[in-house]
Design a protein around this motif. Sequence first.
Motif, PDB file in Angstrom:
ATOM      1  N   SER A  32       0.719  -1.473  -0.002  1.00 33.26           N
ATOM      2  CA  SER A  32      -0.243  -0.114   0.333  1.00 33.26           C
ATOM      3  C   SER A  32       1.319   1.681  -0.158  1.00 33.26           C
ATOM      4  O   SER A  32       2.270   1.504   0.795  1.00 33.26           O
ATOM      5  CB  SER A  32      -0.789  -0.010   1.720  1.00 33.26           C
ATOM      6  OG  SER A  32      -1.554   1.457   1.446  1.00 33.26           O
ATOM      7  N   GLN A  80      -6.944   2.735   7.715  1.00 30.39           N
ATOM      8  CA  GLN A  80      -8.266   2.052   7.524  1.00 30.39           C
ATOM      9  C   GLN A  80      -9.038   3.140   8.049  1.00 30.39           C
ATOM     10  O   GLN A  80      -8.668   3.281   9.026  1.00 30.39           O
ATOM     11  CB  GLN A  80      -7.911   0.197   8.192  1.00 30.39           C
ATOM     12  CG  GLN A  80      -9.314  -0.186   7.970  1.00 30.39           C
ATOM     13  CD  GLN A  80      -8.902  -1.737   8.183  1.00 30.39           C
ATOM     14  OE1 GLN A  80      -8.356  -2.060   7.215  1.00 30.39           O
ATOM     15  NE2 GLN A  80      -9.732  -2.263   9.383  1.00 30.39           N
ATOM     16  N   GLU A 139      -4.838   0.229  -0.608  1.00 26.24           N
ATOM     17  CA  GLU A 139      -4.037  -1.285  -1.067  1.00 26.24           C
ATOM     18  C   GLU A 139      -3.785  -1.473  -2.409  1.00 26.24           C
ATOM     19  O   GLU A 139      -5.413  -1.001  -2.884  1.00 26.24           O
ATOM     20  CB  GLU A 139      -4.787  -2.402  -0.304  1.00 26.24           C
ATOM     21  CG  GLU A 139      -4.187  -3.949  -0.663  1.00 26.24           C
ATOM     22  CD  GLU A 139      -4.952  -4.923  -0.248  1.00 26.24           C
ATOM     23  OE1 GLU A 139      -5.258  -5.952   0.026  1.00 26.24           O
ATOM     24  OE2 GLU A 139      -5.421  -5.200   1.558  1.00 26.24           O
ATOM     25  N   THR A 174      -4.206  -4.070  -5.162  1.00 30.80           N
ATOM     26  CA  THR A 174      -4.795  -5.155  -4.835  1.00 30.80           C
ATOM     27  C   THR A 174      -4.765  -6.338  -6.493  1.00 30.80           C
ATOM     28  O   THR A 174      -5.028  -5.869  -7.304  1.00 30.80           O
ATOM     29  CB  THR A 174      -6.257  -4.765  -5.027  1.00 30.80           C
ATOM     30  OG1 THR A 174      -6.953  -3.916  -3.984  1.00 30.80           O
ATOM     31  CG2 THR A 174      -6.943  -6.016  -4.763  1.00 30.80           C
ATOM     32  N   ILE A 179      -5.658  -8.380  -8.818  1.00 29.45           N
ATOM     33  CA  ILE A 179      -7.152  -8.547  -9.231  1.00 29.45           C
ATOM     34  C   ILE A 179      -6.904  -9.842  -9.733  1.00 29.45           C
ATOM     35  O   ILE A 179      -5.780 -10.962 -11.002  1.00 29.45           O
ATOM     36  CB  ILE A 179      -7.824  -7.923 -10.321  1.00 29.45           C
ATOM     37  CG1 ILE A 179      -7.475  -6.382  -9.598  1.00 29.45           C
ATOM     38  CG2 ILE A 179      -8.889  -8.592 -10.765  1.00 29.45           C
ATOM     39  CD1 ILE A 179      -8.647  -6.780  -8.308  1.00 29.45           C
ATOM     40  N   LYS A 234      -4.121  -4.046  -9.781  1.00 26.92           N
ATOM     41  CA  LYS A 234      -5.081  -2.893 -10.403  1.00 26.92           C
ATOM     42  C   LYS A 234      -4.093  -1.935  -9.590  1.00 26.92           C
ATOM     43  O   LYS A 234      -3.537  -1.537  -9.000  1.00 26.92           O
ATOM     44  CB  LYS A 234      -6.358  -3.721  -8.845  1.00 26.92           C
ATOM     45  CG  LYS A 234      -7.555  -2.685  -9.493  1.00 26.92           C
ATOM     46  CD  LYS A 234      -8.301  -3.242 -11.123  1.00 26.92           C
ATOM     47  CE  LYS A 234      -8.854  -2.235 -10.344  1.00 26.92           C
ATOM     48  NZ  LYS A 234      -9.868  -2.834 -12.216  1.00 26.92           N
ATOM     49  N   VAL A 253      -9.079   0.178  -1.016  1.00 29.76           N
ATOM     50  CA  VAL A 253     -10.614  -1.270  -1.603  1.00 29.76           C
ATOM     51  C   VAL A 253     -11.605  -1.220  -0.291  1.00 29.76           C
ATOM     52  O   VAL A 253     -11.117  -0.041   0.622  1.00 29.76           O
ATOM     53  CB  VAL A 253      -9.983  -2.332  -0.729  1.00 29.76           C
ATOM     54  CG1 VAL A 253     -10.541  -3.272  -0.014  1.00 29.76           C
ATOM     55  CG2 VAL A 253      -8.285  -3.272  -1.621  1.00 29.76           C
ATOM     56  N   ILE A 312     -15.552  -2.263   1.581  1.00 28.65           N
ATOM     57  CA  ILE A 312     -16.099  -3.831   2.203  1.00 28.65           C
ATOM     58  C   ILE A 312     -17.081  -2.638   3.230  1.00 28.65           C
ATOM     59  O   ILE A 312     -16.650  -2.255   4.017  1.00 28.65           O
ATOM     60  CB  ILE A 312     -15.105  -4.693   2.337  1.00 28.65           C
ATOM     61  CG1 ILE A 312     -16.279  -5.723   2.916  1.00 28.65           C
ATOM     62  CG2 ILE A 312     -14.568  -4.273   3.341  1.00 28.65           C
ATOM     63  CD1 ILE A 312     -16.648  -6.614   1.900  1.00 28.65           C
ATOM     64  N   GLY A 327     -18.864  -4.861  -1.949  1.00 27.88           N
ATOM     65  CA  GLY A 327     -17.213  -4.795  -2.093  1.00 27.88           C
ATOM     66  C   GLY A 327     -16.336  -3.840  -3.109  1.00 27.88           C
ATOM     67  O   GLY A 327     -17.437  -3.749  -3.984  1.00 27.88           O
ATOM     68  N   TYR A 328     -15.564  -3.499  -3.361  1.00 31.38           N
ATOM     69  CA  TYR A 328     -14.925  -2.256  -4.528  1.00 31.38           C
ATOM     70  C   TYR A 328     -12.913  -3.076  -4.214  1.00 31.38           C
ATOM     71  O   TYR A 328     -12.584  -2.514  -3.133  1.00 31.38           O
ATOM     72  CB  TYR A 328     -15.024  -1.111  -4.480  1.00 31.38           C
ATOM     73  CG  TYR A 328     -14.483   0.118  -5.833  1.00 31.38           C
ATOM     74  CD1 TYR A 328     -14.700  -0.238  -6.884  1.00 31.38           C
ATOM     75  CD2 TYR A 328     -13.074   0.510  -5.173  1.00 31.38           C
ATOM     76  CE1 TYR A 328     -14.797   0.621  -7.839  1.00 31.38           C
ATOM     77  CE2 TYR A 328     -12.605   1.227  -7.071  1.00 31.38           C
ATOM     78  CZ  TYR A 328     -13.142   0.221  -7.709  1.00 31.38           C
ATOM     79  OH  TYR A 328     -12.669   1.626  -8.885  1.00 31.38           O
ATOM     80  N   ASN A 329     -13.208  -3.805  -5.417  1.00 28.67           N
ATOM     81  CA  ASN A 329     -11.222  -4.047  -5.442  1.00 28.67           C
ATOM     82  C   ASN A 329     -11.308  -5.005  -4.332  1.00 28.67           C
ATOM     83  O   ASN A 329     -10.177  -5.097  -4.204  1.00 28.67           O
ATOM     84  CB  ASN A 329     -10.398  -3.063  -5.439  1.00 28.67           C
ATOM     85  CG  ASN A 329     -10.574  -2.639  -6.393  1.00 28.67           C
ATOM     86  OD1 ASN A 329     -11.130  -2.822  -7.663  1.00 28.67           O
ATOM     87  ND2 ASN A 329      -9.784  -0.745  -6.860  1.00 28.67           N
ATOM     88  N   PHE A 330     -12.545  -5.997  -4.092  1.00 28.19           N
ATOM     89  CA  PHE A 330     -12.268  -6.766  -2.307  1.00 28.19           C
ATOM     90  C   PHE A 330     -12.175  -8.129  -2.777  1.00 28.19           C
ATOM     91  O   PHE A 330     -13.198  -8.315  -4.032  1.00 28.19           O
ATOM     92  CB  PHE A 330     -13.620  -6.743  -1.759  1.00 28.19           C
ATOM     93  CG  PHE A 330     -13.607  -7.602  -0.303  1.00 28.19           C
ATOM     94  CD1 PHE A 330     -12.630  -6.983   0.599  1.00 28.19           C
ATOM     95  CD2 PHE A 330     -14.320  -8.253  -0.680  1.00 28.19           C
ATOM     96  CE1 PHE A 330     -12.568  -7.965   1.975  1.00 28.19           C
ATOM     97  CE2 PHE A 330     -14.357  -9.430   0.580  1.00 28.19           C
ATOM     98  CZ  PHE A 330     -13.356  -9.299   1.942  1.00 28.19           C
TER      99      PHE A 330
END
Length: 244
Positions: free
Chosen positions: A141, A146, A173, A175, A177, A189, A194, A196, A223-226
């Motif tokens: 990251s 967070q 982060e 991420t 994919i 990505k 991220v 959630i 979720g997004y990019n989770f």
Amino acid sequence: MKKRIILAAAAALLLAQGAFAQTNLQTFYDFGRNHFTTTLEGYYGDKWGDTFFFVDYDYNTRSDNRTIGASGSYFEIARGINFWKNSALKDLSAHIEYNAGIGFGCQNFLFGANYLLHNDDYSNTFTFELLYKTFNGAAESDLPLQFTFVWGMQDILDIKGLRFSGFLDIWGEKTPIWYGDPESIGKVKPGKFVFISEPQLWYNAGRHFGVDNLHIGSEVEFGYNFAGCPGLTVRPCIGTKWVF
């Protein structure tokens, strides 16, 4: 699934009533992933603060379209430090957390603080957490922070036993994919964060026949990019909860 929804409610009861403990088992059918998930949660308060944990198990190992066993697990444990409950800062706690899982490729320590907002009887609560997040393993990251929001509202719509609760996590982060696209394994990505969130609606159905432990309800995972999935995903679930 990540769960920490019990935390706000239990922390509120801890402040309102003194020492408090709760353990519950949730079983969900996830319509988005077409499998079952069980979650064991525990919360325990003491004069120095509180301890919260949960363990998720996913059951999507199949043979001839039958679920035959667990396929993965995720674990979190968090300690809140608050030995100043009788002071003006009673709603502010230090926070230490650890999480890891099978198949996640990363384990994290988090350090920070949380602040609890509540009404007079603690039936409605809102917790805000600001945490520094370490990354050990496959993830990395540029902004290792967070932000977590946890809420709980009891007897909503004036319906006794109906509870709306949930949490929202946002963290920085890079991420990898992979889900649904084997060629993308190992690629990063371009997105930097991220998201959630898992709002839940529970009804204490067992109160009508002398079994207050039993709740029925639903959850939607946004979720997004989770968990390796690019972009936005929405996964509804239905389930039961047994409070020990």
